[in-house]
Design a protein around this motif. Structure first.
Motif, PDB file in Angstrom:
ATOM      1  N   ALA A 117      11.350  -8.942   0.128  1.00 48.63           N
ATOM      2  CA  ALA A 117      10.613  -9.022  -1.208  1.00 48.63           C
ATOM      3  C   ALA A 117       9.091  -9.078  -0.808  1.00 48.63           C
ATOM      4  O   ALA A 117       8.336  -8.469  -1.620  1.00 48.63           O
ATOM      5  N   ALA A 118       8.495 -10.108   0.120  1.00 46.50           N
ATOM      6  CA  ALA A 118       7.039  -9.892   0.474  1.00 46.50           C
ATOM      7  C   ALA A 118       6.805  -8.226   0.821  1.00 46.50           C
ATOM      8  O   ALA A 118       5.428  -8.041   0.449  1.00 46.50           O
ATOM      9  N   LEU A 119       7.518  -7.494   1.609  1.00 50.32           N
ATOM     10  CA  LEU A 119       7.069  -6.082   1.899  1.00 50.32           C
ATOM     11  C   LEU A 119       7.069  -5.290   0.640  1.00 50.32           C
ATOM     12  O   LEU A 119       6.207  -4.669   0.345  1.00 50.32           O
ATOM     13  N   GLY A 120       8.120  -5.509  -0.290  1.00 47.85           N
ATOM     14  CA  GLY A 120       8.183  -4.704  -1.564  1.00 47.85           C
ATOM     15  C   GLY A 120       6.938  -5.006  -2.411  1.00 47.85           C
ATOM     16  O   GLY A 120       6.241  -4.123  -3.022  1.00 47.85           O
ATOM     17  N   ASN A 121       6.624  -6.501  -2.229  1.00 51.32           N
ATOM     18  CA  ASN A 121       5.314  -6.696  -3.262  1.00 51.32           C
ATOM     19  C   ASN A 121       3.988  -6.210  -2.514  1.00 51.32           C
ATOM     20  O   ASN A 121       3.166  -5.949  -3.142  1.00 51.32           O
ATOM     21  N   MET A 122       4.283  -6.330  -1.133  1.00 53.12           N
ATOM     22  CA  MET A 122       2.839  -5.603  -0.521  1.00 53.12           C
ATOM     23  C   MET A 122       2.572  -4.090  -0.772  1.00 53.12           C
ATOM     24  O   MET A 122       1.545  -3.575  -1.119  1.00 53.12           O
ATOM     25  N   HIS A 123       3.818  -3.394  -0.850  1.00 50.01           N
ATOM     26  CA  HIS A 123       3.655  -2.057  -1.251  1.00 50.01           C
ATOM     27  C   HIS A 123       3.219  -1.797  -2.426  1.00 50.01           C
ATOM     28  O   HIS A 123       2.383  -0.760  -2.879  1.00 50.01           O
ATOM     29  N   ASN A 124       3.739  -2.683  -3.648  1.00 48.01           N
ATOM     30  CA  ASN A 124       3.231  -2.701  -4.746  1.00 48.01           C
ATOM     31  C   ASN A 124       1.708  -2.719  -5.021  1.00 48.01           C
ATOM     32  O   ASN A 124       0.798  -2.253  -5.617  1.00 48.01           O
ATOM     33  N   ALA A 125       1.225  -3.665  -4.018  1.00 49.90           N
ATOM     34  CA  ALA A 125      -0.241  -4.133  -4.128  1.00 49.90           C
ATOM     35  C   ALA A 125      -1.084  -3.033  -3.486  1.00 49.90           C
ATOM     36  O   ALA A 125      -2.394  -2.827  -3.989  1.00 49.90           O
ATOM     37  N   LEU A 126      -0.526  -2.492  -2.887  1.00 51.95           N
ATOM     38  CA  LEU A 126      -1.235  -1.281  -1.949  1.00 51.95           C
ATOM     39  C   LEU A 126      -1.301   0.045  -2.825  1.00 51.95           C
ATOM     40  O   LEU A 126      -1.919   1.018  -2.507  1.00 51.95           O
ATOM     41  N   ALA A 127      -0.459   0.087  -3.951  1.00 53.59           N
ATOM     42  CA  ALA A 127      -0.429   1.458  -4.480  1.00 53.59           C
ATOM     43  C   ALA A 127      -1.820   2.063  -4.916  1.00 53.59           C
ATOM     44  O   ALA A 127      -2.086   3.325  -5.160  1.00 53.59           O
ATOM     45  N   ASP A 128      -2.575   0.880  -5.309  1.00 49.45           N
ATOM     46  CA  ASP A 128      -4.106   1.534  -5.839  1.00 49.45           C
ATOM     47  C   ASP A 128      -5.215   1.410  -4.743  1.00 49.45           C
ATOM     48  O   ASP A 128      -6.359   1.205  -5.226  1.00 49.45           O
ATOM     49  N   PHE A 129      -4.667   1.050  -3.567  1.00 45.64           N
ATOM     50  CA  PHE A 129      -5.696   1.000  -2.256  1.00 45.64           C
ATOM     51  C   PHE A 129      -6.257   2.317  -1.965  1.00 45.64           C
ATOM     52  O   PHE A 129      -5.346   3.327  -1.645  1.00 45.64           O
ATOM     53  N   ASP A 130      -7.437   2.618  -1.922  1.00 44.72           N
ATOM     54  CA  ASP A 130      -7.944   4.048  -2.028  1.00 44.72           C
ATOM     55  C   ASP A 130      -8.546   4.471  -0.708  1.00 44.72           C
ATOM     56  O   ASP A 130      -8.854   5.368  -0.455  1.00 44.72           O
ATOM     57  N   GLN A 131      -8.243   3.704   0.297  1.00 44.27           N
ATOM     58  CA  GLN A 131      -8.891   4.046   1.719  1.00 44.27           C
ATOM     59  C   GLN A 131      -7.351   4.699   2.595  1.00 44.27           C
ATOM     60  O   GLN A 131      -6.361   4.140   2.174  1.00 44.27           O
ATOM     61  N   SER A 132      -7.765   5.105   3.650  1.00 41.82           N
ATOM     62  CA  SER A 132      -6.893   5.543   4.474  1.00 41.82           C
ATOM     63  C   SER A 132      -7.077   5.481   5.769  1.00 41.82           C
ATOM     64  O   SER A 132      -8.260   5.269   6.330  1.00 41.82           O
ATOM     65  N   ARG A 133      -6.159   5.628   6.796  1.00 41.66           N
ATOM     66  CA  ARG A 133      -6.221   5.391   8.190  1.00 41.66           C
ATOM     67  C   ARG A 133      -5.075   6.274   8.931  1.00 41.66           C
ATOM     68  O   ARG A 133      -4.063   5.893   8.448  1.00 41.66           O
ATOM     69  N   PRO A 134      -5.400   7.156   9.799  1.00 42.36           N
ATOM     70  CA  PRO A 134      -4.177   7.957  10.367  1.00 42.36           C
ATOM     71  C   PRO A 134      -3.454   7.077  11.356  1.00 42.36           C
ATOM     72  O   PRO A 134      -3.946   5.987  11.903  1.00 42.36           O
ATOM     73  N   ASN A 135      -2.281   7.106  11.506  1.00 44.32           N
ATOM     74  CA  ASN A 135      -1.384   6.357  12.312  1.00 44.32           C
ATOM     75  C   ASN A 135      -1.282   7.081  13.608  1.00 44.32           C
ATOM     76  O   ASN A 135      -0.983   7.942  14.141  1.00 44.32           O
ATOM     77  N   ASP A 136      -1.943   6.232  14.549  1.00 42.39           N
ATOM     78  CA  ASP A 136      -1.932   6.559  15.956  1.00 42.39           C
ATOM     79  C   ASP A 136      -0.631   6.354  16.604  1.00 42.39           C
ATOM     80  O   ASP A 136      -0.572   6.971  18.074  1.00 42.39           O
TER      81      ASP A 136
END
Length: 319
Positions: free
Chosen positions: A123-142
């Motif tokens: 549930a915490a992971l799903g909540n975090m994904h909801n919270a990040l939906a409007d986070f507009d920065q990005s970082r490539p996956n090393d």
């Protein structure tokens, strides 16, 4: 968490003078984890975590992590923001390393999660994904496919085969299979990418903290669930699969973030990738961790067993 860079109490005391956090009472190195050097700090005011960034953390990525944590905190996610000094600066230097002072969160990490605890983590992971939906920065996956191949090369044929006979060829075969079958058409977002039980703090069945975001990046959103599944759903005493934990984790996730059918269908492949990623990173650390580092080395063969399970049982993710 771990300790590679030794810092004296005197230097930590001087470091804390930059902040309005009181004076040093005690400092203790934390051996858990493998990436950075960490100390539990107690001052006359409160407790904090001091992190010195080592190895895979690029200092240029620190503003991304800071902004991500601030964003999650603003959405009431239980994350530990970094603390600014008296000049408003969060990124510091200490003993030749970039460093941050971080808010301490109460709670403990569980080594043998219960069904209720696993549901809470999902549930915490799903909540975090909801919270990040409007986070507009990005970082490539090393730690993407290219990163896996690089790790395999760095471990070398001898290094991998010393861990288990024939491992190098098995890794190469799986890398080729995942390159052919990886589902690149799925939705992407910023993800945690390392949500192991030791990165989740709990009091009873309640989540009090999500920590260690230093692998966070932009990648397939469902891959984050696959990573978490790989980390939580096997008994770390014998690496046996725990179907009750698996169901609880996914059901918990869907209480806050409904899993689309295309993402669920891709979980068998994504989970194989997650297991291979940790097999390779743990193999690298097993081979290269300095003998005098205060760090708990983790057996990479645990993730070979998990990879084999995912290869042989894709049906475990069926709805």
């Amino acid at each position: 968490m771990a300790v590679y860079t030794k810092v004296s109490a005197e230097k930590i005391g001087q470091f804390l003078e930059r902040f309005d956090v009181g004076s040093l009472v005690s400092a203790k190195g934390i051996a858990e984890g493998v990436e950075n050097s960490n100390y539990l700090i107690e001052t006359t005011q409160d407790r904090y975590i001091l992190t010195l960034y080592e190895k895979r953390v690029n200092p240029e990525d620190l503003p991304f992590f800071i902004n991500m944590l601030d964003h999650l905190a603003s959405k009431n996610c239980p994350v530990p923001p970094m603390i600014a000094d008296r000049n408003g600066k969060k990124i510091q230097k200490l003993c030749g390393r970039y460093a941050c002072l971080i808010t301490f969160l109460p709670g403990v990490s569980v080594s043998h999660p219960t069904v209720a605890q696993s549901q809470a983590a999902g549930a915490a992971l799903g909540n975090m994904h909801n919270a990040l939906a409007d986070f507009d920065q990005s970082r490539p996956n090393d730690m993407d496919h290219d990163g896996w191949r690089k790790l395999a090369e760095q471990c070398g044929k001898k290094g991998l085969n010393d861990i288990q006979e024939g491992l190098f060829d098995r890794v190469q075969k799986e890398l080729d299979s995942l390159d052919r079958n990886w589902p690149d058409n799925l939705p992407k977002s910023v993800v945690h990418a390392d949500l192991f039980p030791d990165n989740v703090l709990m009091l009873g069945d309640n989540i009090t903290g999500l920590i260690d975001f230093y692998f966070s990046c932009t990648d397939i959103r469902a891959y984050d669930l696959a990573v978490t599944h790989t980390a939580w759903c096997f008994d770390d005493r014998d690496d046996s699969f725990r179907p009750d934990i698996s169901s609880a984790l996914i059901n918990g996730y869907e209480t806050n973030f409904k899993l689309p059918s295309a993402e669920r269908d891709a979980l068998p492949t994504l989970a194989r990738g997650a297991a291979l990623r940790f097999l390779l990173s743990r193999s690298y650390d097993w081979i290269n961790t300095p003998a005098d580092a205060l760090v708990t080395r983790k057996d990479p063969k645990a993730f070979l067993k998990r990879l084999e399970y995912y290869q042989n049982h894709p049906e475990i993710f069926a709805a």
